[in-house]
Design an enzyme around this catalytic site. Structure first.
Site, short mmCIF file in Angstrom:
data_model
loop_
_atom_site.label_atom_id
_atom_site.label_comp_id
_atom_site.label_asym_id
_atom_site.label_seq_id
_atom_site.Cartn_x
_atom_site.Cartn_y
_atom_site.Cartn_z
N PRO A 124 0.86 -1.19 0.00
CA PRO A 124 0.00 0.00 0.00
C PRO A 124 0.89 1.24 0.00
O PRO A 124 1.84 1.30 0.77
CB PRO A 124 -0.77 -0.11 1.33
CG PRO A 124 0.01 -1.04 2.19
CD PRO A 124 0.84 -1.91 1.29
N MET A 125 0.59 2.21 -0.86
CA MET A 125 1.38 3.45 -0.88
C MET A 125 0.45 4.64 -1.10
O MET A 125 -0.14 4.80 -2.18
CB MET A 125 2.46 3.38 -1.96
CG MET A 125 3.65 2.53 -1.55
SD MET A 125 4.91 2.40 -2.82
CE MET A 125 4.14 1.28 -3.96
N CYS A 181 3.02 3.34 9.64
CA CYS A 181 3.23 4.67 9.03
C CYS A 181 3.98 5.58 10.01
O CYS A 181 3.53 5.81 11.13
CB CYS A 181 1.90 5.29 8.64
SG CYS A 181 2.15 6.90 7.85
N GLY A 210 7.18 -2.33 -2.80
CA GLY A 210 6.60 -0.99 -2.86
C GLY A 210 7.21 -0.13 -3.94
O GLY A 210 6.85 -0.23 -5.12
C1 LIG Z 1 4.97 7.25 -1.17
C2 LIG Z 1 4.79 6.15 -0.18
C3 LIG Z 1 3.56 5.95 0.42
C4 LIG Z 1 3.37 4.92 1.36
N1 LIG Z 1 2.14 4.72 1.89
C5 LIG Z 1 1.92 3.66 2.71
C6 LIG Z 1 0.61 3.34 3.17
O1 LIG Z 1 -0.38 4.00 2.82
N2 LIG Z 1 0.49 2.28 4.01
C7 LIG Z 1 1.56 1.52 4.40
O2 LIG Z 1 1.40 0.56 5.15
N3 LIG Z 1 2.80 1.78 3.94
C8 LIG Z 1 3.00 2.81 3.10
N4 LIG Z 1 4.24 3.03 2.59
C9 LIG Z 1 5.33 2.08 2.90
C10 LIG Z 1 5.38 0.95 1.86
O3 LIG Z 1 4.19 0.19 1.88
C11 LIG Z 1 6.58 0.02 2.11
O4 LIG Z 1 6.45 -0.54 3.39
C12 LIG Z 1 7.91 0.76 2.03
O5 LIG Z 1 7.94 1.62 0.92
C13 LIG Z 1 9.10 -0.21 1.99
O6 LIG Z 1 9.00 -1.05 0.88
P1 LIG Z 1 9.84 -0.78 -0.49
O7 LIG Z 1 11.28 -0.65 -0.11
O8 LIG Z 1 9.56 -1.97 -1.35
O9 LIG Z 1 9.33 0.51 -1.05
C14 LIG Z 1 4.45 4.07 1.69
C15 LIG Z 1 5.69 4.27 1.07
C16 LIG Z 1 5.87 5.28 0.14
C17 LIG Z 1 7.21 5.45 -0.52
#
Ligand SMILES: Cc1cc2nc3c(=O)[nH]c(=O)nc-3n(C[C@H](O)[C@H](O)[C@H](O)COP(=O)(O)O)c2cc1C
Length: 355
Positions: free
Chosen positions: A36-37, A126, A253
């Site tokens: 989720p992002m 978060c 993500g």
């Molecule tokens: C722009 C952005 C928005 C995010 N929004 C959420 C969110 O709404 N809920 C959540 O659990 N994590 C959120 N995250 C964290 C990601 O879900 C993930 O845990 C984190 O980016 C690490 O994974 P990655 O290295 O594959 O990006 C967000 C990350 C980014 C960069």
């Protein structure tokens, strides 16, 4: 691993195909979740991910439970972040956040009954100030495993038989890492899966995700799967994660914002098949324009163009001329300006207009 960009490759010596992941009644296959992002994983992005294939479970952006109840009370409407959810293909996880067990349970119940979502996920990760310190939600709750337990138990009861999952970080700070304790609280309260981002709230996105710490959680979970998350950028990274760490699934993500086709490549790698090559610049341009078309259909041309700027910057990441592209696309305010900028950056034969 011996794969060059743009060429197919098979990762040698893997113990795959990787096993599907079970979340309650749902089999997630491949065991690869789309993270989720907020601001990115809206309906349009999820549609694109579904079209390209390979993500076992797409997820929405996080939705505020109190925000949901407030909007519903005032106008009998739904938060914008739930746009498309009712009619969208399944499986689908919807993520909610708050610190009030009653509000989360009320919203979880509606998501399960009315929206018929496949999974309700609770955000305990978060680190953004407005959510954590100000609203005492998200990663702030990692400081209080008892509260995590109360929340999960209430939401599980409200959503049954729809499974409820939790997404956490390693802890609030490096000095207070308590992911094992929180993981046990989630499992004992009836959670159906746990995703762990291998950083603390204080880390933000600094440093690298600590997969050793994620792995330490595994022996403490008796019943539910462990999903590892953080810094997976390529299909090889995912294969390596499964090979080195005792995780049942992974979540991707940021890398998927630049390469939404990554899930498809991961799926092939996990099946022991050749990894499909990167799409050509021409195909990438078409994908970006198709994505833009879907965003404009949801948000209209004005907001859609503004919103798509940040997606377009992600697509260009790591490519030659990305800086100049970012500068220009960040000023595009009409569909004409946007499409023209994309055409300049991703040159190739013209295809039918997508917007
Ligand atoms: C722009 C952005 C928005 C995010 N929004 C959420 C969110 O709404 N809920 C959540 O659990 N994590 C959120 N995250 C964290 C990601 O879900 C993930 O845990 C984190 O980016 C690490 O994974 P990655 O290295 O594959 O990006 C967000 C990350 C980014 C960069």
């Amino acid at each position: 691993m011996g794969c060059k960009n743009g060429m197919s490759c098979v990762i040698a010596g893997t113990r795959f195909p990787a096993k599907p992941l079970r979340i309650g009644p749902l089999l997630v296959n491949p065991p690869v979740l789309q993270a989720p992002m907020a601001g990115f994983t809206n309906y349009a992005f999820r549609q694109l991910v579904r079209q390209l294939g390979g993500a076992g479970l797409p997820a929405t952006e996080m939705v505020s439970a109190r925000g949901f109840l407030e909007i519903d009370r005032r106008s009998d409407a739904f938060p914008e972040r739930l746009w498309g959810v009712q009619d969208e293909q399944r499986p689908l996880a919807v993520q909610i956040w708050d610190n009030d067990p009653a509000a989360l349970a009320a919203v979880g119940r509606r998501l399960a009954r009315e929206f018929r979502v496949t999974v309700v996920d609770i955000n305990f990760g978060c680190p953004v100030r407005d959510v954590s310190e100000k609203a005492r939600s998200g990663s702030y709750l990692l400081r209080d495993p008892d509260r995590v337990s109360q929340i999960v138990a209430r939401v599980v009861q409200a959503c049954a038989p729809v499974p409820v999952t939790a997404k956490i970080r390693l802890g609030w700070t490096r000095a207070t890492i308590n992911a094992v304790e929180v993981a046990e609280a989630v499992e004992e309260a009836g959670g159906a899966a746990l995703t762990v981002h291998g950083r603390t709230a204080a880390d933000g996105f600094r440093g690298s995700a600590d997969w050793e710490r994620i792995a330490e959680i595994k022996p403490h979970l008796k019943r539910i799967p462990l999903v590892g998350n953080g810094d997976l950028k390529t299909a090889q990274d995912v294969v390596e994660a499964f090979r080195r760490y005792p995780v049942d699934g992974v979540m991707i993500g940021r890398a998927a914002l630049s390469k939404p086709w990554l899930f498809h490549q991961v799926q092939a790698a996990l099946a022991g098949e050749p990894i499909p090559p990167e799409p050509t610049p021409d195909a990438q341009r078409q994908l970006l324009l198709d994505h833009y078309g879907m965003i404009v259909r949801q948000f209209g041309p004005k907001r859609g163009t503004i919103l798509m700027r940040r997606h377009a910057c992600c697509y260009a990441r790591g490519e030659q001329g990305a800086r100049a592209f970012r500068g220009r696309v960040s000023r595009a305010s009409t569909p004409e300006e946007f499409v023209e900028t994309v055409r300049l950056f991703f040159p190739g034969p013209d295809k039918a207009e997508s917007t």
